[in-house]
Enzyme design. Structure first.
Site, PDB file in Angstrom:
ATOM      1  N   ARG A 108      31.013  -6.766  15.935  1.00  0.00           N
ATOM      2  CA  ARG A 108      31.559  -5.990  14.974  1.00  0.00           C
ATOM      3  C   ARG A 108      31.072  -4.586  14.566  1.00  0.00           C
ATOM      4  NH1 ARG A 108      30.621 -10.030  10.151  1.00  0.00           N
ATOM      5  NH2 ARG A 108      32.808  -9.346   9.623  1.00  0.00           N
ATOM      6  N   LYS A 234      31.399 -22.756  -6.662  1.00  0.00           N
ATOM      7  CA  LYS A 234      31.736 -23.921  -5.556  1.00  0.00           C
ATOM      8  C   LYS A 234      30.622 -24.836  -5.385  1.00  0.00           C
ATOM      9  CE  LYS A 234      33.676 -20.101  -3.802  1.00  0.00           C
ATOM     10  NZ  LYS A 234      34.479 -19.410  -2.868  1.00  0.00           N
ATOM     11  N   GLY A 239      33.145 -30.526  -5.975  1.00  0.00           N
ATOM     12  CA  GLY A 239      34.211 -29.743  -6.884  1.00  0.00           C
ATOM     13  C   GLY A 239      33.673 -28.422  -7.302  1.00  0.00           C
ATOM     14  N   ASP A 269      37.294 -19.812   1.541  1.00  0.00           N
ATOM     15  CA  ASP A 269      38.311 -18.705   1.597  1.00  0.00           C
ATOM     16  C   ASP A 269      39.506 -19.537   1.270  1.00  0.00           C
ATOM     17  OD1 ASP A 269      36.157 -17.140   2.926  1.00  0.00           O
ATOM     18  OD2 ASP A 269      37.280 -17.718   4.952  1.00  0.00           O
TER      19      ASP A 269
END
Length: 318
Positions: A108, A234, A239, A269
C-alpha cells in the site's frame, strides 16, 4: 438529518491461502464501518436520516471505479472521494487459521489514500467537513499518512471540533504500519488524537498493547483524563465497557456468545458501523452498543470483511 464523514482507505482484498484458492473483493477498516453504518441507517425514520460520506482518494483505473460504484450501491455518498490519476489502490492479503484468526500482508505504499491531504482538491474536502455532524477516523487513517500529513490531519480535526463537529476515533492499532514500530511515535499521535476526540470506540487489546493498561477500567479512566467524554472499550466476546463523563457513570454491555467463529476480520469495524447507525439516530450509548455487538456477532460467522447484505438485515431490527 445527520451527516457523518468517515476518513480512511479502501484496498483490494485477497482472502485465502497463498498459491491456493483466493477470493477477491475490497475492504478497509473505515470503509467496512461505512458500509455497515449505511446498512443500519435503513432502519431509521426520515426524521433521523443519516448521510454517510466516505472521504478518501482512489485511482482512475477500472478497479477504483468498480469499488466506488459498489460503495454507491451500499448507499454511501462518494462525493468526497478524490481521484488520483498517478496511483492505484493498495492491496492486502488475509490469511486465516483454523480458529478464524487472521494475519495480513499489505502492499500500500503508493496508495492514493496515503497522499489524500496532498491532493490539489483537498481544500474542497476541508470545507465540506465543517458541515458535518461527525467525523470518524481510525488509527489506520493516521498510520498510513506521511508524518507531516498526519500532523495536518490532527490539526484539522481539532479545528473541526472547535467548530462543533463531533470527532470519533477507533485506535485500531496495527504495529506494522508505523515506522520501525516506534511506540513513542504512536503514543504521541494517539495522545493528540484523544485530546481532540469526543467519542472513542476502542478495542482493549489495542490499548493494552500500546499503553500497558491492566484492565478495561484503566483504559476508560485514561481516556476520560485525556478529555474524551464518551468511551466504549470493546472486549470481544465479553461485550464492551462504556463510560460517559456527562452522566458520570460506567457500565458493561454484554453480547451474545457465538458458537462458531469463521472470520474475525471485520469484527471491530462492523461494531463501529452498527453502533454509529444507532447513535447518530438518537440512540443511547447502551442501545448503540447492543446493535454493534449484535452486528459483529453476525459478521464473524461469515468469511470476508463485508458480508452479504441479506445476512445483516436482521440486525438492523435492534
Amino acid at each position: 438529518m445527520k451527516n457523518i464523514a468517515i476518513i480512511g482507505e479502501c484496498m483490494i482484498e485477497l482472502n485465502g491461502k497463498p498459491f491456493g484458492a483466493m477470493h477477491q473483493t475490497f475492504g478497509g477498516d473505515t470503509l467496512n464501518a461505512a458500509v455497515y453504518l449505511s446498512r443500519g441507517c435503513e432502519l431509521n425514520t426520515e426524521e433521523q436520516a443519516i448521510t454517510v460520506s466516505y472521504v478518501s482518494a482512489m485511482g482512475a483505473d477500472p478497479l477504483s471505479e468498480g469499488m466506488i460504484a459498489r460503495w454507491q450501491q451500499e448507499g454511501i455518498n462518494t462525493d468526497l472521494v478524490l481521484h488520483d490519476e498517478n496511483r492505484t489502490p493498495g492491496l492486502y492479503l488475509i490469511q486465516l487459521d483454523d480458529q478464524g484468526e487472521r494475519t495480513f500482508l499489505y502492499w500500500r505504499n503508493q496508495s492514493p489514500a496515503r497522499y489524500l491531504l496532498r491532493h490539489p482538491d483537498f481544500n474542497r474536502i476541508e470545507q465540506s467537513l465543517t458541515k458535518m455532524d461527525m467525523v470518524f477516523v481510525s488509527g489506520i487513517s493516521l498510520a498510513i499518512l506521511p508524518d507531516e500529513d498526519r500532523s495536518k490531519l490532527l490539526t484539522l480535526l481539532a479545528d473541526l471540533r472547535r467548530q462543533g463537529v463531533e470527532v470519533s476515533f477507533d485506535s485500531n492499532y496495527r504495529p506494522a504500519l508505523w515506522p520501525n514500530d516506534e511506540l513513542r511515535t504512536v503514543k504521541e499521535h494517539y495522545k493528540a488524537m484523544y485530546q481532540t476526540t469526543d467519542l472513542a470506540l476502542v478495542t482493549f487489546d489495542d490499548e493494552q498493547l500500546i499503553w500497558g493498561d491492566k484492565t478495561p477500567e484503566d483504559t476508560l479512566t485514561r481516556l476520560h483524563n485525556l478529555g474524551v467524554t464518551k468511551v466504549v472499550v470493546k472486549l470481544g466476546e465479553k461485550g464492551c465497557l462504556v463510560g460517559d463523563t456527562t452522566h458520570d457513570n460506567s457500565y458493561t454491555v454484554p453480547t451474545i456468545p457465538v458458537e462458531t467463529v469463521i472470520d474475525t476480520t471485520s469484527a471491530g469495524d462492523s461494531f463501529n458501523g452498527g453502533f454509529l447507525s444507532c447513535y447518530l439516530a438518537g440512540g443511547s450509548l447502551e442501545q448503540s452498543c447492543q446493535r454493534g455487538n449484535a452486528l459483529a456477532g453476525v459478521v464473524i460467522q461469515h468469511r470476508g470483511a463485508i458480508i452479504p447484505k441479506s445476512a445483516t438485515d436482521v440486525v438492523t431490527q435492534i
